[in-house]
Design a protein around this motif. Structure first.
Motif, mmCIF file in Angstrom:
data_model
loop_
_atom_site.group_PDB
_atom_site.id
_atom_site.type_symbol
_atom_site.label_atom_id
_atom_site.label_comp_id
_atom_site.label_asym_id
_atom_site.label_seq_id
_atom_site.Cartn_x
_atom_site.Cartn_y
_atom_site.Cartn_z
ATOM 1 N N LYS A 181 12.750 -3.748 -2.309
ATOM 2 C CA LYS A 181 12.193 -4.052 -1.254
ATOM 3 C C LYS A 181 13.078 -4.003 -0.185
ATOM 4 O O LYS A 181 14.021 -5.210 -0.072
ATOM 5 N N ILE A 182 13.050 -3.393 0.913
ATOM 6 C CA ILE A 182 13.889 -3.419 2.045
ATOM 7 C C ILE A 182 13.596 -4.386 3.099
ATOM 8 O O ILE A 182 12.317 -4.919 3.411
ATOM 9 N N VAL A 213 10.502 2.252 -3.521
ATOM 10 C CA VAL A 213 10.865 1.860 -2.421
ATOM 11 C C VAL A 213 9.721 0.930 -1.952
ATOM 12 O O VAL A 213 8.753 1.639 -1.307
ATOM 13 N N VAL A 214 9.805 -0.313 -1.381
ATOM 14 C CA VAL A 214 8.789 -0.931 -0.643
ATOM 15 C C VAL A 214 9.451 -1.331 0.708
ATOM 16 O O VAL A 214 10.446 -2.243 0.761
ATOM 17 N N ALA A 215 8.780 -0.958 1.901
ATOM 18 C CA ALA A 215 9.251 -1.654 3.222
ATOM 19 C C ALA A 215 8.653 -2.953 3.719
ATOM 20 O O ALA A 215 7.195 -3.084 3.529
ATOM 21 N N GLU A 216 8.997 -3.952 4.026
ATOM 22 C CA GLU A 216 8.526 -5.244 4.128
ATOM 23 C C GLU A 216 8.525 -5.353 5.590
ATOM 24 O O GLU A 216 9.129 -4.734 6.436
ATOM 25 N N LYS A 267 5.094 5.802 10.294
ATOM 26 C CA LYS A 267 5.486 6.948 10.470
ATOM 27 C C LYS A 267 6.685 7.294 10.182
ATOM 28 O O LYS A 267 7.023 8.099 9.473
ATOM 29 N N MET A 268 7.728 6.474 10.866
ATOM 30 C CA MET A 268 9.095 6.672 10.339
ATOM 31 C C MET A 268 9.567 6.607 8.734
ATOM 32 O O MET A 268 10.048 7.382 8.299
ATOM 33 N N LEU A 269 8.798 5.532 8.347
ATOM 34 C CA LEU A 269 9.073 5.528 6.825
ATOM 35 C C LEU A 269 8.482 6.463 5.942
ATOM 36 O O LEU A 269 8.884 6.874 4.944
ATOM 37 N N ARG A 270 7.401 7.166 6.435
ATOM 38 C CA ARG A 270 6.804 8.315 5.892
ATOM 39 C C ARG A 270 7.976 9.218 6.059
ATOM 40 O O ARG A 270 8.036 10.197 5.003
ATOM 41 N N LEU A 271 8.223 9.680 6.980
ATOM 42 C CA LEU A 271 9.245 10.699 7.387
ATOM 43 C C LEU A 271 10.557 10.417 6.332
ATOM 44 O O LEU A 271 11.446 11.303 5.873
ATOM 45 N N LEU A 272 11.036 9.346 6.039
ATOM 46 C CA LEU A 272 12.014 8.892 5.341
ATOM 47 C C LEU A 272 11.871 8.885 3.846
ATOM 48 O O LEU A 272 12.575 8.610 2.912
ATOM 49 N N ARG A 273 10.561 9.099 3.646
ATOM 50 C CA ARG A 273 10.224 9.381 2.097
ATOM 51 C C ARG A 273 9.914 7.980 1.470
ATOM 52 O O ARG A 273 10.219 7.655 0.223
ATOM 53 N N CYS A 274 9.808 6.736 2.015
ATOM 54 C CA CYS A 274 9.630 5.492 1.573
ATOM 55 C C CYS A 274 8.329 5.523 0.701
ATOM 56 O O CYS A 274 7.380 6.244 1.294
ATOM 57 N N ASP A 275 8.336 4.674 -0.372
ATOM 58 C CA ASP A 275 7.070 5.037 -1.105
ATOM 59 C C ASP A 275 5.812 3.971 -0.820
ATOM 60 O O ASP A 275 4.657 4.385 -0.614
ATOM 61 N N GLU A 276 6.217 2.778 -0.125
ATOM 62 C CA GLU A 276 4.923 1.827 -0.203
ATOM 63 C C GLU A 276 5.575 1.081 1.141
ATOM 64 O O GLU A 276 6.655 0.929 1.595
ATOM 65 N N MET A 277 4.423 0.335 1.629
ATOM 66 C CA MET A 277 4.905 -0.639 2.626
ATOM 67 C C MET A 277 3.968 -1.943 2.471
ATOM 68 O O MET A 277 2.817 -2.087 1.946
ATOM 69 N N VAL A 293 0.958 -1.092 -0.103
ATOM 70 C CA VAL A 293 -0.146 -0.193 0.023
ATOM 71 C C VAL A 293 0.849 1.151 0.113
ATOM 72 O O VAL A 293 2.148 1.000 0.551
ATOM 73 N N ASN A 294 0.459 2.414 -0.509
ATOM 74 C CA ASN A 294 0.876 3.744 -0.624
ATOM 75 C C ASN A 294 0.864 4.307 0.892
ATOM 76 O O ASN A 294 -0.004 4.229 1.460
ATOM 77 N N LEU A 295 1.994 4.691 1.293
ATOM 78 C CA LEU A 295 2.292 5.023 2.816
ATOM 79 C C LEU A 295 1.575 6.195 3.141
ATOM 80 O O LEU A 295 1.215 6.247 4.291
ATOM 81 N N ASP A 296 1.314 7.036 2.165
ATOM 82 C CA ASP A 296 0.550 8.276 2.499
ATOM 83 C C ASP A 296 -1.078 7.944 2.439
ATOM 84 O O ASP A 296 -1.867 8.332 3.350
ATOM 85 N N THR A 297 -1.531 7.373 1.279
ATOM 86 C CA THR A 297 -3.090 7.008 1.147
ATOM 87 C C THR A 297 -3.681 5.918 1.725
ATOM 88 O O THR A 297 -4.677 5.797 1.784
#
Length: 242
Positions: A168-169, A201-204, A213-223, A18-22
């Motif tokens: 993918k991290i 970038v996708v965080a797994e 929240k931390m990933l959004r601050l780091l500008r990660c795209d998706e989770m 999913v998109n980290l923002d929306t």
């Protein structure tokens, strides 16, 4: 396991990305499960290694790609906004001389909407040959992701040459970044590196709002992870997409 393949006991479950923002679903990862009629749902760590040891990963892997393509078509026919579906590739599959041809056959006419995820260490195993295979896959409109990034030993020179679209991290970094400054620095560096190379970038393994929240601050795209959804059968995915 041979009988399971013949009797169609393998099933695919889908975990959304999913998109980290929306929080909108941007894609899903297909994960193989074994629905044993005697013991129930068998965890993948109990049978995937056996599939690889016996070589059965080849027909099962081809089935997974074909099934994912068929499920994607079903979602589209239902009028849903069908996400791209990613399927994992094993070392034995990638090493096959006819790997690209087997993917093309498995996808069939549903070429658009299927992605492949390949682990970082596997890609680096025979980098020159793999680059050529990945280029051929791109010609089939297949998108490519480097899975479990940070756990292998990539050469940045080669990484820049790989025709991939997504990084993918690995979940181990996401799990520890909240209480380990070094892990946080590594995650931040990987995101910056990927963006500099024009990669998504996708965080797994995201499990908490604090991690998101931390990933959004780091500008990660998706989770991807249990915070949004565990892997679910197709019917439950349909409900998530409605």
């Amino acid at each position: 396991l041979r009988r399971a393949l013949e009797q169609e006991q393998f099933v695919l479950h889908y975990q959304p990305k999913v998109n980290l923002d929306t929080r909108e679903i941007t894609g899903v990862e297909a994960l193989i499960r074994w629905q044993d009629p005697e013991t129930g749902l068998v965890p993948p760590n109990q049978f995937i290694p056996l599939l690889e040891q016996t070589g059965l990963i080849l027909p099962v892997g081809a089935w997974a790609i074909s099934k994912a393509a068929a499920d994607g078509r079903r979602l589209s026919e239902m009028g849903l906004n069908a996400p791209r579906i990613a399927v994992n590739v094993s070392a034995i599959q990638l090493r096959q001389r006819k790997f690209v041809a087997s993917v093309e056959q498995a996808i069939g006419r549903d070429q658009h909407g299927i992605d492949l995820e390949i682990t970082e260490s596997l890609l680096m195993d025979d980098i020159q040959a793999n680059i050529e295979k990945l280029k051929s896959l791109r010609a089939l409109a297949v998108e490519l992701a480097i899975d479990d990034f940070g756990t292998g030993h990539s050469s940045l020179a080669y990484l820049a040459k790989l025709p991939v679209q997504t990084l993918k991290i690995d979940r181990s970094f996401i799990k520890s970044m909240g209480n380990d400054p070094d892990a946080m620095t590594i995650v931040s560096t990987m995101i910056s590196l990927a963006h500099a190379m024009r990669l998504k970038v996708v965080a797994e393994g995201v499990e908490t709002e604090e991690q998101a929240k931390m990933l959004r601050l780091l500008r990660c795209d998706e989770m991807q992870g249990y915070l949004f959804s565990k892997p679910v059968p197709l019917a439950l995915l349909e409900a998530l997409l409605k």
